[in-house]
Design a protein around this motif. Structure first.
Motif, PDB file in Angstrom:
ATOM      1  N   GLU A 253       2.980  -2.093   5.492  1.00 52.53           N
ATOM      2  CA  GLU A 253       3.866  -1.688   4.400  1.00 52.53           C
ATOM      3  C   GLU A 253       3.178  -0.662   3.511  1.00 52.53           C
ATOM      4  O   GLU A 253       3.780   0.344   3.097  1.00 52.53           O
ATOM      5  CB  GLU A 253       4.264  -2.915   3.573  1.00 52.53           C
ATOM      6  CG  GLU A 253       5.176  -2.602   2.408  1.00 52.53           C
ATOM      7  CD  GLU A 253       5.543  -3.837   1.604  1.00 52.53           C
ATOM      8  OE1 GLU A 253       6.218  -3.688   0.565  1.00 52.53           O
ATOM      9  OE2 GLU A 253       5.138  -4.950   1.996  1.00 52.53           O
ATOM     10  N   GLU A 254       1.904  -0.897   3.234  1.00 54.68           N
ATOM     11  CA  GLU A 254       1.130   0.040   2.419  1.00 54.68           C
ATOM     12  C   GLU A 254       1.069   1.410   3.095  1.00 54.68           C
ATOM     13  O   GLU A 254       1.248   2.455   2.448  1.00 54.68           O
ATOM     14  CB  GLU A 254      -0.278  -0.514   2.213  1.00 54.68           C
ATOM     15  CG  GLU A 254      -1.157   0.302   1.291  1.00 54.68           C
ATOM     16  CD  GLU A 254      -2.529  -0.318   1.121  1.00 54.68           C
ATOM     17  OE1 GLU A 254      -3.521   0.439   1.115  1.00 54.68           O
ATOM     18  OE2 GLU A 254      -2.610  -1.558   1.004  1.00 54.68           O
TER      19      GLU A 254
ATOM     20  N   HIS B 132       3.176   2.624   5.234  1.00 50.10           N
ATOM     21  CA  HIS B 132       4.518   3.222   5.202  1.00 50.10           C
ATOM     22  C   HIS B 132       4.729   3.992   3.904  1.00 50.10           C
ATOM     23  O   HIS B 132       5.206   5.135   3.911  1.00 50.10           O
ATOM     24  CB  HIS B 132       5.573   2.124   5.336  1.00 50.10           C
ATOM     25  CG  HIS B 132       6.953   2.579   4.999  1.00 50.10           C
ATOM     26  ND1 HIS B 132       7.717   3.368   5.846  1.00 50.10           N
ATOM     27  CD2 HIS B 132       7.735   2.362   3.894  1.00 50.10           C
ATOM     28  CE1 HIS B 132       8.879   3.633   5.283  1.00 50.10           C
ATOM     29  NE2 HIS B 132       8.917   3.032   4.112  1.00 50.10           N
ATOM     30  N   PHE B 133       4.366   3.385   2.779  1.00 52.55           N
ATOM     31  CA  PHE B 133       4.535   4.049   1.487  1.00 52.55           C
ATOM     32  C   PHE B 133       3.608   5.252   1.359  1.00 52.55           C
ATOM     33  O   PHE B 133       3.978   6.282   0.776  1.00 52.55           O
ATOM     34  CB  PHE B 133       4.274   3.072   0.346  1.00 52.55           C
ATOM     35  CG  PHE B 133       5.390   2.087   0.128  1.00 52.55           C
ATOM     36  CD1 PHE B 133       6.667   2.516  -0.184  1.00 52.55           C
ATOM     37  CD2 PHE B 133       5.162   0.718   0.228  1.00 52.55           C
ATOM     38  CE1 PHE B 133       7.698   1.608  -0.385  1.00 52.55           C
ATOM     39  CE2 PHE B 133       6.176  -0.195   0.025  1.00 52.55           C
ATOM     40  CZ  PHE B 133       7.449   0.253  -0.281  1.00 52.55           C
ATOM     41  N   MET B 134       2.410   5.150   1.926  1.00 56.03           N
ATOM     42  CA  MET B 134       1.463   6.258   1.851  1.00 56.03           C
ATOM     43  C   MET B 134       1.984   7.486   2.604  1.00 56.03           C
ATOM     44  O   MET B 134       1.750   8.623   2.198  1.00 56.03           O
ATOM     45  CB  MET B 134       0.108   5.844   2.442  1.00 56.03           C
ATOM     46  CG  MET B 134      -0.697   4.892   1.581  1.00 56.03           C
ATOM     47  SD  MET B 134      -2.255   4.425   2.370  1.00 56.03           S
ATOM     48  CE  MET B 134      -3.084   6.012   2.411  1.00 56.03           C
ATOM     49  N   ASN B 135       2.700   7.248   3.697  1.00 55.69           N
ATOM     50  CA  ASN B 135       3.200   8.343   4.523  1.00 55.69           C
ATOM     51  C   ASN B 135       4.540   8.887   4.043  1.00 55.69           C
ATOM     52  O   ASN B 135       5.000   9.920   4.537  1.00 55.69           O
ATOM     53  CB  ASN B 135       3.335   7.879   5.982  1.00 55.69           C
ATOM     54  CG  ASN B 135       1.997   7.569   6.614  1.00 55.69           C
ATOM     55  OD1 ASN B 135       0.996   8.213   6.306  1.00 55.69           O
ATOM     56  ND2 ASN B 135       1.953   6.568   7.476  1.00 55.69           N
TER      57      ASN B 135
ATOM     58  N   ALA C  60       8.224   6.017  -3.393  1.00 53.60           N
ATOM     59  CA  ALA C  60       7.193   5.705  -2.405  1.00 53.60           C
ATOM     60  C   ALA C  60       5.846   5.520  -3.082  1.00 53.60           C
ATOM     61  O   ALA C  60       5.063   4.643  -2.710  1.00 53.60           O
ATOM     62  CB  ALA C  60       7.122   6.812  -1.361  1.00 53.60           C
ATOM     63  N   ARG C  61       5.570   6.359  -4.090  1.00 53.61           N
ATOM     64  CA  ARG C  61       4.301   6.259  -4.807  1.00 53.61           C
ATOM     65  C   ARG C  61       4.190   4.919  -5.521  1.00 53.61           C
ATOM     66  O   ARG C  61       3.144   4.268  -5.485  1.00 53.61           O
ATOM     67  CB  ARG C  61       4.183   7.424  -5.805  1.00 53.61           C
ATOM     68  CG  ARG C  61       2.912   7.408  -6.631  1.00 53.61           C
ATOM     69  CD  ARG C  61       1.686   7.512  -5.766  1.00 53.61           C
ATOM     70  NE  ARG C  61       0.473   7.500  -6.571  1.00 53.61           N
ATOM     71  CZ  ARG C  61      -0.656   6.958  -6.173  1.00 53.61           C
ATOM     72  NH1 ARG C  61      -0.742   6.397  -5.002  1.00 53.61           N
ATOM     73  NH2 ARG C  61      -1.716   6.990  -6.953  1.00 53.61           N
TER      74      ARG C  61
ATOM     75  N   GLU D  22       3.479   2.251  -2.989  1.00 51.52           N
ATOM     76  CA  GLU D  22       2.092   2.287  -2.533  1.00 51.52           C
ATOM     77  C   GLU D  22       1.168   1.610  -3.539  1.00 51.52           C
ATOM     78  O   GLU D  22       0.281   0.827  -3.167  1.00 51.52           O
ATOM     79  CB  GLU D  22       1.655   3.737  -2.327  1.00 51.52           C
ATOM     80  CG  GLU D  22       0.207   3.877  -1.875  1.00 51.52           C
ATOM     81  CD  GLU D  22      -0.281   5.316  -1.958  1.00 51.52           C
ATOM     82  OE1 GLU D  22      -1.503   5.516  -1.908  1.00 51.52           O
ATOM     83  OE2 GLU D  22       0.561   6.224  -2.091  1.00 51.52           O
TER      84      GLU D  22
ATOM     85  N   SER E  66      -0.956  -1.766  -2.807  1.00 49.78           N
ATOM     86  CA  SER E  66      -2.412  -1.744  -2.945  1.00 49.78           C
ATOM     87  C   SER E  66      -2.899  -2.905  -3.802  1.00 49.78           C
ATOM     88  O   SER E  66      -3.854  -3.609  -3.454  1.00 49.78           O
ATOM     89  CB  SER E  66      -2.862  -0.417  -3.556  1.00 49.78           C
ATOM     90  OG  SER E  66      -2.581   0.657  -2.696  1.00 49.78           O
TER      91      SER E  66
ATOM     92  N   SER F   9      -5.821   4.139  -6.602  1.00 51.43           N
ATOM     93  CA  SER F   9      -4.814   3.106  -6.352  1.00 51.43           C
ATOM     94  C   SER F   9      -5.232   2.227  -5.178  1.00 51.43           C
ATOM     95  O   SER F   9      -4.539   1.270  -4.854  1.00 51.43           O
ATOM     96  CB  SER F   9      -3.452   3.741  -6.058  1.00 51.43           C
ATOM     97  OG  SER F   9      -3.504   4.470  -4.851  1.00 51.43           O
TER      98      SER F   9
ATOM     99  N   HIS G 227      -6.508   2.740   1.702  1.00 50.23           N
ATOM    100  CA  HIS G 227      -5.920   1.936   2.767  1.00 50.23           C
ATOM    101  C   HIS G 227      -6.958   1.611   3.839  1.00 50.23           C
ATOM    102  O   HIS G 227      -7.041   0.470   4.309  1.00 50.23           O
ATOM    103  CB  HIS G 227      -4.743   2.701   3.373  1.00 50.23           C
ATOM    104  CG  HIS G 227      -4.072   1.982   4.499  1.00 50.23           C
ATOM    105  ND1 HIS G 227      -3.261   0.889   4.292  1.00 50.23           N
ATOM    106  CD2 HIS G 227      -4.116   2.187   5.846  1.00 50.23           C
ATOM    107  CE1 HIS G 227      -2.812   0.462   5.463  1.00 50.23           C
ATOM    108  NE2 HIS G 227      -3.312   1.226   6.421  1.00 50.23           N
TER     109      HIS G 227
END
Length: 234
Positions: A121-122, A124-127, A133-134, A137, A141, A182, A185
């Motif tokens: 999930e982390e 996914h938000f990073m990409n 999305a930010r 992420e 985190s 933050s 990953h």
């Protein structure tokens, strides 16, 4: 409002808790930055709540150190000084390596699977792109560290970590430079790999290095945030 907790018919305690949760999420997600004023009247209007209920919610946040109240001025998102910022990360250095050791002794295959899903999930938000999305992420985190405290099996420790992660978000909101703070990953993945091997010493070492990297990204410069209404997405 569609959430039952916000309903006028809900008990005052539940409404105060719901408002606290919404404000806390906005603080931790860095939509509300340190120094933002939390007007009782404005918060009450946004949530259709009385000042008594709003004041109770703000008191909860003040107890956690996320809000400060000033006589004749009102409530504001806490604005940690550089020294307070250093103390937050000093506390994390004392606590989190031990949390990793305790988690290594207790972690189960089901926990590993849950962590892997959280890391997916982390990632996914990073990409993804955009403010939503930010925010996702940042939350993912922080959740990694909270999950470690949960696996460690110490409820007192969990409460400490909940407050420390929230305060770290305040510090990062105020002083974070690039967003690296933050949480990395790949560093989360390395810590989890060590936990899966049962290598408590390595997990603790990686956690300490990870916290060092988070703090390295701080540069003590202020940044602007959103207006209260926009930050709460109401």
């Amino acid at each position: 409002m569609t959430d039952a907790a916000y309903s006028i018919d809900a008990p005052a305690e539940d409404r105060a808790q719901a408002i606290r949760d919404a404000l806390r999420d906005a603080i931790v997600d860095r939509r509300l930055v340190p120094g933002t004023k939390l007007s009782e009247a404005e918060v009450g209007t946004l949530f259709d709540a009385s000042r008594t209920v709003v004041r109770s919610a703000l008191q909860m946040l003040a107890f956690e150190g996320l809000v400060k109240t000033e006589r004749n001025r009102g409530a504001f998102i806490s604005n940690p000084t550089p020294e307070e910022a250093r103390q937050v990360f000093a506390s994390r250095r004392l606590i989190e390596p031990g949390t990793a050791v305790a988690a290594a002794e207790r972690i189960k295959p089901t926990d590993i699977a849950r962590f892997r899903k959280q890391l997916d999930e982390e990632a996914h938000f990073m990409n993804a792109r955009g403010p939503q999305a930010r925010r996702g992420e940042i939350k993912a985190s922080g959740d990694f560290h909270l999950m470690l405290a949960e696996v460690a099996g110490n409820q007192i420790l969990q409460r400490f970590m909940d407050e420390l992660v929230a305060r770290s978000s305040l510090v990062i909101a105020l002083y974070g430079r690039t967003g690296i703070s933050s949480c990395g990953h790949s560093e989360h993945t390395g810590i989890l790999d060590a936990l899966e091997r049962g290598d408590a010493k390595r997990a603790a070492e990686l956690m300490l290095r990870h916290i060092d990297h988070i703090e390295t990204d701080l540069d003590y410069r202020m940044r602007e945030g959103l207006a209260l209404k926009d930050a709460l997405d109401l």
